[in-house]
Design a protein around this motif. Structure first.
Motif, short mmCIF file in Angstrom:
data_model
loop_
_atom_site.label_atom_id
_atom_site.label_comp_id
_atom_site.label_asym_id
_atom_site.label_seq_id
_atom_site.Cartn_x
_atom_site.Cartn_y
_atom_site.Cartn_z
N TYR A 1 0.86 -1.17 0.00
CA TYR A 1 0.00 0.00 0.00
C TYR A 1 0.90 1.23 0.00
N ARG A 2 0.28 2.37 -0.27
CA ARG A 2 1.01 3.62 -0.12
C ARG A 2 0.08 4.70 0.38
N GLN A 3 0.67 5.67 1.03
CA GLN A 3 -0.11 6.81 1.53
C GLN A 3 0.69 8.08 1.33
N ALA A 4 0.17 8.92 0.46
CA ALA A 4 0.77 10.23 0.25
C ALA A 4 0.26 11.21 1.30
N GLN A 5 1.02 12.23 1.55
CA GLN A 5 0.64 13.20 2.57
C GLN A 5 -0.71 13.81 2.26
N GLY A 6 -1.61 13.76 3.22
CA GLY A 6 -2.93 14.34 3.05
C GLY A 6 -3.91 13.49 2.27
N LYS A 7 -3.50 12.28 1.92
CA LYS A 7 -4.36 11.41 1.13
C LYS A 7 -4.61 10.09 1.86
N VAL B 1 4.56 7.21 1.58
CA VAL B 1 5.07 6.17 2.44
C VAL B 1 4.49 4.86 1.94
N TYR B 2 5.35 3.88 1.70
CA TYR B 2 4.92 2.59 1.19
C TYR B 2 4.92 1.57 2.33
N TYR B 3 3.80 0.87 2.44
CA TYR B 3 3.60 -0.09 3.51
C TYR B 3 3.43 -1.49 2.96
#
Length: 115
Positions: A37-43, A92-94
Motif C-alpha cells: 500500500y502507499r499513503q501520500a501526505q494528506g491522502k 510512504v509505502y507499507y
C-alpha cells in the motif's frame, strides 16, 4: 503471527527506479497474501499491488506497466520493483500480510520522487 519490515525507500529523480523489500518474519508467510500500500501526505492509503500465496499478482491501474511485485517464500520476502517513477508516486509505502481475517502491517518506508 507475521511482522513485516520494509526497506529500500529513498529519494530518486523522476524516471528512476527503486526496489522495495519486505521481510515478514513468521511461519505463515507462505500462506499469506502479501500487499503493498502507499499513503501520500494528506491522502488516503491506497493499494498498490498484491501477490497471493499462489504467486498470482494484481496491480492498481497507476502501477500497471511500471511496478512489479514478487515473492520469495524461502526468504519470507516480497519485493516491489518500481520503474519510471513519477513525482506523484511520492508516499510512504507499507507492506501488509493477510492471513485469513488477520492483517499485519509494517512501519512503512518513505519514497520521494523529485521532478
Amino acid at each position: 503471527q507475521l511482522q513485516p519490515v520494509e526497506s529500500g525507500g529513498g529519494l530518486v529523480q523522476a524516471g528512476g527506479s527503486l526496489r522495495l523489500a519486505c521481510v515478514a518474519s513468521g511461519t505463515l508467510f507462505s500462506v499469506a497474501s502479501m500487499k503493498w500500500y502507499r499513503q501520500a501526505q494528506g491522502k488516503q492509503r491506497e493499494l498498490v499491488a498484491i501477490v497471493g500465496s499462489g504467486h498470482v499478482t494484481d496491480y492498481a491501474d497507476f502501477a500497471k506497466g511500471r511496478f512489479t511485485i514478487s515473492r520469495d517464500n524461502a526468504k519470507n520476502t516480497v519485493v516491489l520493483q518500481m520503474n519510471r517513477l513519477k513525482p506523484e508516486d511520492t508516499a510512504v509505502y507499507y507492506c501488509r500480510a493477510d492471513v485469513g481475517q488477520r492483517e499485519f502491517w509494517g512501519q512503512g518506508t518513505q519514497v520521494t520522487v523529485s521532478s
